[in-house]
Enzyme design. Structure first.
Site, PDB file in Angstrom:
ATOM      1  N   HIS A  21     -47.810  64.961  25.199  1.00 12.37           N
ATOM      2  CA  HIS A  21     -46.496  65.305  24.626  1.00 12.37           C
ATOM      3  C   HIS A  21     -46.050  66.682  25.124  1.00 12.37           C
ATOM      4  O   HIS A  21     -44.891  66.877  25.479  1.00 12.37           O
ATOM      5  CB  HIS A  21     -46.565  65.371  23.095  1.00 12.37           C
ATOM      6  CG  HIS A  21     -46.828  64.076  22.402  1.00 12.37           C
ATOM      7  ND1 HIS A  21     -47.773  63.930  21.404  1.00 12.37           N
ATOM      8  CD2 HIS A  21     -46.261  62.855  22.550  1.00 12.37           C
ATOM      9  CE1 HIS A  21     -47.759  62.688  20.962  1.00 12.37           C
ATOM     10  NE2 HIS A  21     -46.868  62.001  21.643  1.00 12.37           N
ATOM     11  N   LYS A  45     -46.081  54.468   6.795  1.00  5.73           N
ATOM     12  CA  LYS A  45     -47.195  54.538   7.745  1.00  5.73           C
ATOM     13  C   LYS A  45     -48.157  55.641   7.293  1.00  5.73           C
ATOM     14  O   LYS A  45     -47.723  56.765   7.014  1.00  5.73           O
ATOM     15  CB  LYS A  45     -46.615  54.892   9.130  1.00  5.73           C
ATOM     16  CG  LYS A  45     -47.315  54.207  10.281  1.00  5.73           C
ATOM     17  CD  LYS A  45     -46.428  54.264  11.509  1.00  5.73           C
ATOM     18  CE  LYS A  45     -47.165  54.772  12.716  1.00  5.73           C
ATOM     19  NZ  LYS A  45     -46.281  54.925  13.875  1.00  5.73           N
ATOM     20  N   ARG A  94     -46.174  56.232  30.108  1.00 11.54           N
ATOM     21  CA  ARG A  94     -47.544  56.327  30.632  1.00 11.54           C
ATOM     22  C   ARG A  94     -47.860  55.136  31.526  1.00 11.54           C
ATOM     23  O   ARG A  94     -47.878  55.231  32.724  1.00 11.54           O
ATOM     24  CB  ARG A  94     -48.541  56.410  29.465  1.00 11.54           C
ATOM     25  CG  ARG A  94     -48.519  57.741  28.769  1.00 11.54           C
ATOM     26  CD  ARG A  94     -49.154  57.678  27.413  1.00 11.54           C
ATOM     27  NE  ARG A  94     -48.384  56.826  26.520  1.00 11.54           N
ATOM     28  CZ  ARG A  94     -48.608  56.703  25.226  1.00 11.54           C
ATOM     29  NH1 ARG A  94     -49.610  57.347  24.677  1.00 11.54           N
ATOM     30  NH2 ARG A  94     -47.858  55.933  24.485  1.00 11.54           N
ATOM     31  N   SER A 132     -51.838  59.700  20.783  1.00 10.03           N
ATOM     32  CA  SER A 132     -52.166  60.195  19.435  1.00 10.03           C
ATOM     33  C   SER A 132     -53.125  59.222  18.749  1.00 10.03           C
ATOM     34  O   SER A 132     -53.981  59.638  17.970  1.00 10.03           O
ATOM     35  CB  SER A 132     -50.893  60.318  18.587  1.00 10.03           C
ATOM     36  OG  SER A 132     -50.034  61.280  19.122  1.00 10.03           O
TER      37      SER A 132
HETATM   38  P1  ADP Z   1     -43.897  56.934  18.828  1.00  2.78           P
HETATM   39  O1  ADP Z   1     -44.669  56.664  17.567  1.00  2.78           O
HETATM   40  O2  ADP Z   1     -42.418  57.031  18.626  1.00  2.78           O
HETATM   41  O3  ADP Z   1     -44.246  56.093  20.035  1.00  2.78           O
HETATM   42  P2  ADP Z   1     -45.475  59.101  19.867  1.00  2.78           P
HETATM   43  O4  ADP Z   1     -45.634  60.373  19.134  1.00  2.78           O
HETATM   44  O5  ADP Z   1     -46.670  58.244  20.012  1.00  2.78           O
HETATM   45  O6  ADP Z   1     -44.270  58.410  19.146  1.00  2.78           O
HETATM   46  O7  ADP Z   1     -44.888  59.366  21.319  1.00  2.78           O
HETATM   47  C1  ADP Z   1     -43.657  59.996  21.518  1.00  2.78           C
HETATM   48  C2  ADP Z   1     -43.261  59.870  22.983  1.00  2.78           C
HETATM   49  O8  ADP Z   1     -44.216  60.547  23.779  1.00  2.78           O
HETATM   50  C3  ADP Z   1     -43.221  58.439  23.511  1.00  2.78           C
HETATM   51  O9  ADP Z   1     -42.155  58.342  24.435  1.00  2.78           O
HETATM   52  C4  ADP Z   1     -44.528  58.286  24.233  1.00  2.78           C
HETATM   53  O10 ADP Z   1     -44.436  57.334  25.283  1.00  2.78           O
HETATM   54  C5  ADP Z   1     -44.694  59.683  24.784  1.00  2.78           C
HETATM   55  N1  ADP Z   1     -46.093  59.998  25.050  1.00  2.78           N
HETATM   56  C6  ADP Z   1     -47.138  59.850  24.217  1.00  2.78           C
HETATM   57  N2  ADP Z   1     -48.276  60.232  24.821  1.00  2.78           N
HETATM   58  C7  ADP Z   1     -47.952  60.633  26.069  1.00  2.78           C
HETATM   59  C8  ADP Z   1     -48.679  61.126  27.213  1.00  2.78           C
HETATM   60  N3  ADP Z   1     -50.000  61.248  27.173  1.00  2.78           N
HETATM   61  N4  ADP Z   1     -47.989  61.444  28.325  1.00  2.78           N
HETATM   62  C9  ADP Z   1     -46.653  61.274  28.372  1.00  2.78           C
HETATM   63  N5  ADP Z   1     -45.899  60.812  27.348  1.00  2.78           N
HETATM   64  C10 ADP Z   1     -46.541  60.493  26.214  1.00  2.78           C
END
Ligand code: ADP
Length: 165
Positions: A21, A45, A94, A132
């Site tokens: 992120h 959630k 990703r 995450s």
């Molecule tokens: P959500 O629950 O909305 O998917 P996340 O917090 O998991 O939210 O992810 C938010 C954004 O960050 C999403 O667009 C996800 O694809 C991106 N993201 C998550 N992990 C990575 C990573 N390792 N590298 C690049 N983008 C990421």
């Protein structure tokens, strides 16, 4: 913010914020005027960190990025983005699996809010396997997540584990 400034919103759960992120937000901050990390609150959630805890630590991590702010929101991303007069949403991509989901979300957001584009940033190779979900799983089993999250996030998680927060 000057009137002509372009605000983009990077929405997500960020439970917790990972190095992946942080990489996306740092790169987005390099080419947009203003980037807002918008933490979606989803009461149904079960989360690891409370939204306010997430917000605080993300603010700490991104302190040096002067055009980045952090907010929480509930409800639809599209409605929130319109209320913030955002120019676009930013999301990270990703693997191929992300694309299916993200393309559907982008189309839904376009039909909910005319002209609301989603701009995708490809994950850096070194972070493309971090999520995450993986961090939460490792943490819940007592493992070390320091290779996947910024130091400040690791500290919050460690304090939580030892009951010193
Ligand atoms: P959500 O629950 O909305 O998917 P996340 O917090 O998991 O939210 O992810 C938010 C954004 O960050 C999403 O667009 C996800 O694809 C991106 N993201 C998550 N992990 C990575 C990573 N390792 N590298 C690049 N983008 C990421």
């Amino acid at each position: 913010m000057p009137k002509s400034s372009r605000l983009v919103i990077f929405p997500g759960s960020f439970d917790p914020l990972t190095l992946g992120h942080l990489d996306i937000v740092t790169r987005a901050a390099g080419f947009f005027d203003q980037v807002e990390i918008a933490i979606g609150i989803n009461e149904s959630k079960k989360s690891l960190l409370e939204p306010e805890e997430r917000k605080q630590v993300i603010e700490e991590v991104t302190k040096r990025l002067k055009n980045v702010t952090v907010a929480t929101f509930s409800g639809l991303v599209a409605e929130y983005a319109v209320s913030r007069k955002a120019h676009a949403l930013v999301r990270g991509l990703r693997q191929a699996g992300d694309f299916d989901y993200e393309a559907r979300m982008a189309h839904a957001n376009l039909s909910l809010a005319e002209g609301l584009e989603t701009i995708f940033i490809a994950a850096s190779p070194e972070y493309s396997s971090i999520s995450s979900t993986i961090v939460r799983d490792i943490y819940r089993w007592g493992g070390d997540v320091s290779a996947f999250v910024p130091a400040q996030v690791n500290d919050v998680l460690n304090r939580r584990r030892t009951g010193t927060r």
